[in-house]
Enzyme design. Structure first.
Site, PDB file in Angstrom:
ATOM      1  N   GLU A   1       0.850  -1.112   0.002  1.00 27.78           N
ATOM      2  CA  GLU A   1      -0.142   0.126  -0.005  1.00 27.78           C
ATOM      3  C   GLU A   1       1.018   1.173   0.031  1.00 27.78           C
ATOM      4  O   GLU A   1       1.471   1.787   0.847  1.00 27.78           O
ATOM      5  CB  GLU A   1      -0.641   0.066   1.288  1.00 27.78           C
ATOM      6  CG  GLU A   1      -2.012  -1.105   1.197  1.00 27.78           C
ATOM      7  CD  GLU A   1      -2.962  -0.952   0.264  1.00 27.78           C
ATOM      8  OE1 GLU A   1      -3.249  -0.037  -0.721  1.00 27.78           O
ATOM      9  OE2 GLU A   1      -3.666  -2.213   0.048  1.00 27.78           O
TER      10      GLU A   1
ATOM     11  N   CYS B   1      -2.114   9.458   2.597  1.00 26.58           N
ATOM     12  CA  CYS B   1      -1.729   8.899   1.296  1.00 26.58           C
ATOM     13  C   CYS B   1      -2.776   9.213  -0.004  1.00 26.58           C
ATOM     14  O   CYS B   1      -2.387   9.062  -1.211  1.00 26.58           O
ATOM     15  CB  CYS B   1      -1.351   7.356   1.313  1.00 26.58           C
ATOM     16  SG  CYS B   1      -2.886   6.568   1.859  1.00 26.58           S
TER      17      CYS B   1
END
Length: 468
Positions: free
Chosen positions: A210, A244
């Protein structure tokens, strides 16, 4: 402290003994995780405030409530997720049992980041525990206060024979990665992701990465600038931009930029007051290293809004940049801070070309009153996730997978997707030991007649009846 080799051996022995496989055991671990969140809610909020100056609102909404929701969802659906999945059969296997069994991988490693140190640590952990794995958890050393709570308190709520927290910085993580795991789940930067992937490759270990990237946000001329500004400002400056999936830059026409600037200024003032530094709702940069990096980015282009900073407080004001050049650092690296460049384009086509000439992002956003424009952006681009006319609200749905594509990562999780990520999908066919004569058509000597019958038997047949 127990040597790492002994810890890993202890966890492997527990898995090989089958301790984690029963549904009752998995549910007990999930309930323990839920109790940890409830018992230490205030302690976690205090730690998040110390690490990132997170408000109670942001801590609850983006960390604790989401983690608790994942625990509750897994507990409600655990037995259904674990159940064997029946699959269709062909004529040759109509009397047999064909199914997919969801099996735990074994010993898994979760390496978590610092920006959402509760959410991005515990949400993957929910999936790993629900799937029946033993887990080594490596929280980030940068969010020190949260790391301390996780290391000291969480193990008291989980079975110590099947769970361990390992502490340390980059060198300790490198040593950890030298060991063989059955699955690795990493959240962090693409640079470190490459290191983790190379380490996993030595053992042929499957992995989820991720990562991040520069998330584009297209704003069409046909929009309400204040509505767009409210939403963009909220999800750009949430957690002081250290998210993010936050938008890394806005693409819009010169005319829309001029409409957006006063609207963004208005939104920032309403959200954080005339002096954002004194606002209890604005976070701080995690450490001095990241602060200095972001301070350098403030020199790119021209500051249209904000731009103030205070190194002693790791404070950077909510900032909007204009007239940035594509070659400047602010457009070359993921910002990960409260800085938002506005980049002008002449058309939707140019915006889409701009996006597609770069690495695939973790998230992509499009704002327009025209659903056709939003759907065009969706159809002609690629990203880990997409949201039209809002920010990272897609992240609040456990029914949607979260993950990157290409440079922004591989794999997915949240809800059942987390369970599936940490489960091996084992293909199973149980056949009868008898009825051997029906198999003669596949044995030599081969003949055209046998071939015709075998090809017919291998065609998939859907039959509503069951003989087993």
């Amino acid at each position: 402290m127990e040597p790492l080799e002994d810890t890993l051996r202890r966890l492997r022995e527990a898995f090989c003994a089958g301790r984690t496989r029963p549904a009752e055991f998995r549910a007990a671990q999930l309930r323990g995780l839920g109790r940890f969140l409830q018992d230490h809610k205030q302690q976690l909020q205090q730690a998040l405030a110390q690490d990132l100056h997170k408000s109670d609102f942001e801590s609850l909404v983006s960390e604790i409530v989401i983690s608790q929701g994942e625990v509750d969802l897994a507990l409600r659906n655990l037995r259904a997720w674990m159940k064997d999945e029946r699959v269709s059969r062909n004529l040759a296997t109509q009397l047999d049992s064909a199914f997919i069994r969801k099996e735990p991988f074994g010993l898994v490693l979760i390496v978590a980041p610092w920006n959402y140190p509760v959410n991005l640590t515990l949400v993957p952990l929910v999936g790993a525990l629900a799937a029946g794995n033993c887990v080594v958890l490596k929280p980030s050393e940068l969010s020190r206060s949260t790391e301390k709570v996780l290391a000291e308190e969480l193990p008291r709520y989980l079975d110590p024979s099947c769970f361990a927290v390992v502490l340390g910085g980059p060198s300790e993580t490198e040593q950890l990665l030298e060991h063989r795991f059955d699955y690795i789940f990493f959240t962090g930067s693409p640079r470190v992701g490459r290191i983790v992937m190379a380490a996993a490759a030595k053992h042929l270990t499957p992995i989820t990465l991720e990562l991040g990237g520069k998330n584009p946000c297209y704003v069409d001329d046909d929009c309400d600038p204040q509505t767009v500004a409210n939403r963009v400002a909220w999800f750009r400056y949430f957690n002081s931009g250290q998210t993010c999936v936050a938008p890394d830059y806005v693409l819009c026409s010169p005319e829309t930029r001029e409409r957006l600037l006063p609207a963004l200024q208005s939104a920032i003032t309403r959200f954080y007051g005339d002096d954002p530094k004194s606002s209890p709702n604005l976070g701080r940069i995690i450490n001095q290293k990241h602060f200095l990096r972001l301070q350098g980015l403030l020199r790119c282009g021209r500051v249209a809004i904000g731009g103030q900073s205070d190194e002693s407080d790791r404070y950077i004001a909510p900032t909007v940049l204009v007239d940035v050049q594509d070659t400047e650092p602010v457009m070359q690296e993921e910002i990960f801070g409260p800085i938002l460049p506005l980049v002008t384009v002449r058309s939707l086509d140019e915006a889409i070309d701009f996006i597609n000439q770069r690495e695939k992002p973790l998230a992509l956003y499009a704002f327009s009153n025209s659903s056709q424009v939003v759907r065009q952006v969706l159809a002609r681009t690629s990203s880990g996730g997409f949201c039209g006319n809002d920010g990272f609200m897609h992240m609040t749905l456990a029914s949607l997978p979260f993950g990157g594509v290409g440079h922004s990562g591989m794999g997915r999780y949240h809800g059942k997707f987390s369970f599936d990520t940490f489960s091996h999908q084992r293909a199973c066919l149980l056949r009868s030991p008898g009825l051997e004569k029906v198999n003669h058509i596949r044995y030599p000597p081969y003949t055209p007649g046998k071939l015709r019958l075998l090809l017919l038997a291998m065609e998939e047949r859907r039959c509503s009846c069951t003989l087993l």
